[in-house]
Every structure is written in C-alpha cells, then in structure tokens.
Design a protein around this motif. Structure first.
Motif, mmCIF file in Angstrom:
data_model
loop_
_atom_site.group_PDB
_atom_site.id
_atom_site.type_symbol
_atom_site.label_atom_id
_atom_site.label_comp_id
_atom_site.label_asym_id
_atom_site.label_seq_id
_atom_site.Cartn_x
_atom_site.Cartn_y
_atom_site.Cartn_z
ATOM 1 N N ILE A 255 9.903 100.519 94.154
ATOM 2 C CA ILE A 255 8.608 99.842 94.187
ATOM 3 C C ILE A 255 7.631 100.610 95.067
ATOM 4 C CG2 ILE A 255 7.405 97.746 94.906
ATOM 5 C CD1 ILE A 255 9.955 96.199 94.257
ATOM 6 N N THR A 256 8.076 101.084 96.219
ATOM 7 C CA THR A 256 7.204 101.805 97.141
ATOM 8 C C THR A 256 6.642 103.068 96.494
ATOM 9 O OG1 THR A 256 8.423 100.978 99.059
ATOM 10 C CG2 THR A 256 7.082 102.940 99.381
ATOM 11 N N VAL A 257 7.507 103.844 95.847
ATOM 12 C CA VAL A 257 7.058 105.070 95.215
ATOM 13 C C VAL A 257 6.126 104.769 94.042
ATOM 14 C CG1 VAL A 257 7.797 107.124 93.936
ATOM 15 C CG2 VAL A 257 9.072 106.382 95.951
ATOM 16 N N ALA A 258 6.492 103.748 93.228
ATOM 17 C CA ALA A 258 5.648 103.381 92.091
ATOM 18 C C ALA A 258 4.271 102.905 92.552
ATOM 19 C CB ALA A 258 6.325 102.295 91.261
ATOM 20 N N GLU A 259 4.243 102.125 93.632
ATOM 21 C CA GLU A 259 2.978 101.622 94.174
ATOM 22 C C GLU A 259 2.134 102.764 94.723
ATOM 23 O OE1 GLU A 259 0.111 98.823 95.774
ATOM 24 O OE2 GLU A 259 1.634 98.717 94.208
#
Length: 293
Positions: free
Chosen positions: A285-289
């Motif tokens: 999620i962090t990388v996608a965000e």
C-alpha cells in the motif's frame, strides 16, 4: 532528437532514506520510553501531556515570528477533529504498549494504512487501485493470523492498538482535507493546542510527583519525540516518496531487537507469520500510494 529524460536525484533519495530511517529509530525509541515511563510509575495521561506540549513547543518559535495569524482558519471544526484524532490515537497507542510486547504493538500499528485505504474512497472520493486493495486484504488477513483463537496476545492491548490505527485514519484523512486550504504550520499549531488542552485535565487528575529521573524522561519525550514529524517531513522533501517511504518500516526491526535484548520478548511462530503478512500488505500500500502521488 530524443528528449532528455530527467534522472532521479539519487543523492536526494539517499538523504531522504537516511532521514526516514532516523524517524523510524526515533519511533522505536518512543516505544522504549513508554515502557520505561510506565515502569517508573508515570501515568499515561502525564506521558501524553508531555508529548502534546512538546509538539506545541516545537512550533512555538514559528508562531512567535508569524503571530496569531498562524491560527487563522475557516475550518476550525476540522482542526478540532484532527486534534482529537491525534489525542485518541496517541492515547490508545501508548496504552497498547503497556499490555503488548513491543513487536506485536508495532506491527498492529501498521494496520493504519489498511484502514485509511478502506475509508479514503467513501470519505475523500479517492480512487483505490487493485494494489492498495490487495495490500489491505493481506494486512487484515495478517491481523487474523496474529489474533487467532488461542493466541497468547492480550485482547485489550490488541484492541487498543487496532483502535489507535483506526484513529490514525482520522489524522490522515483530516490532514489531507486541511492541507487543501490551510498551511502545514496552521495545522500543526492547532493540533498542539487541541491535544494539550484535551489531555491537560486528565494529566492533572492523574498527576503524581515525579522524581528527577522521571522528569528527565518526560523532558526527553517533550523535546525529542516531536522530531519524528520533522524527520518524516524533511525526508519527503529531499527524496522521492516511492523510494524512501518503505524505510519507515525499519522501526519494526529496531523494536523487535530491543524487545528481545532488553525484555526477552519473542513472538511465537504465528506471530511472526502474521507480522510478515501485515508488513507485506502495508509495504504494498505504501509503495502504491507513493507512486500514485
């Protein structure tokens, strides 16, 4: 001729990664401070007041130079929501570490990114892509593994940690909304005011005269721990979010090592499996965000 492509600033990413890593270490140090302060008999309410007052003191020089204009806003109710979300989040977060081992409490705090994803679409109208949904589902599965029936995890402590993660969504979502209209300084100033005033009556009621060592611990919390926000902000200023955001999860390594060395805390096999699943989901999620931004 082919147009030149702009190369990423690798030196900026290295500096950003170093700053984010420092923030992760400081996060881990705060967990240790919670353990030590609690063991020394300092009430949670007093710990929170030191933390809240310290955050206000960190921005007070800027308030002094900018004057009362820094408090000018047309969105006072949203600032109140942001402040109360911070107070509830940190109160539950601090409390969770009085009942959970350091690694479990830290892992459960990472679920805030999953809950933020679940709420971002209906509240802010954000589009949630398949990678963020994948990370969210994986993270919630990891929670189920860690808190499975028969698990040796304090139920009240786990509930407090998860509730703190949900309250963190209030911080994230209200901050996203406020930064569309108000400056960062205005947001930080109002957070300091509302959290300090909110916890002050509780701190007075729970107050016990501290010794010199305990006062020293509170002073460290007030003067050093607000630096977490500064380090994260500076890290994102210097480096690309997609490159440096994953370094925030370094704190799990530091916390786990400290818990093992200082308190002989070692999660069981299912605890490790659940932690790995939650961490993987949070990282996705962090990388996608970060790439979406």
């Amino acid at each position: 001729m082919r147009p030149e492509t702009r190369r990423p600033d690798r030196s900026g990413n290295l500096k950003g990664a170093a700053l984010m890593s420092a923030a992760a270490v400081l996060f881990a140090a705060e967990v240790l401070m919670i353990r030590w302060m609690t063991a020394r008999g300092i009430p949670i309410e007093v710990q929170l007041f030191a933390r809240a007052l310290g955050q206000l003191l960190w921005v007070s020089p800027r308030i002094a130079t900018s004057g009362l204009a820094v408090f000018r806003t047309k969105r006072l109710p949203m600032h109140l929501l942001r402040g109360m979300s911070s107070l509830i989040c940190w109160g539950l977060y601090y409390y969770s570490f009085t009942r959970l081992d350091m690694a479990t409490g830290t892992v459960l705090s990472f679920t805030n990114v999953m809950f933020t994803t679940l709420l971002a679409a209906p509240i802010l109208g954000e589009r949630v892509d398949r990678w963020r949904w994948f990370g969210t589902i994986a993270g919630l599965l990891g929670v189920a593994v860690m808190l499975r029936p028969g698990a040796e995890v304090d139920a009240l402590g786990a509930a407090a940690a998860i509730a703190a993660a949900i309250a963190w969504c209030g911080i994230t979502l209200s901050s996203r909304s406020l930064t569309r209209t108000d400056s960062t300084l205005t947001v930080l100033a109002w957070v300091g005011v509302f959290t300090s005033l909110g916890v002050l009556p509780l701190a007075v009621a729970a107050w016990v005269p501290p010794g010199l060592f305990e006062l020293g611990l509170l002073l460290v919390v007030a003067t050093v721990m607000p630096g977490i926000i500064f380090l994260v902000t500076e890290a994102l200023r210097h480096g690309e979010a997609s490159a440096i955001a994953p370094f925030q999860y370094l704190r799990l390594v530091v916390v786990t090592a400290a818990g093992w060395i200082l308190f002989n805390e070692v999660p069981d096999l299912f605890g490790w499996i659940g932690a790995a699943i939650i961490l993987s989901g949070a990282l996705v999620i962090t990388v996608a965000e970060a790439r979406r931004r």
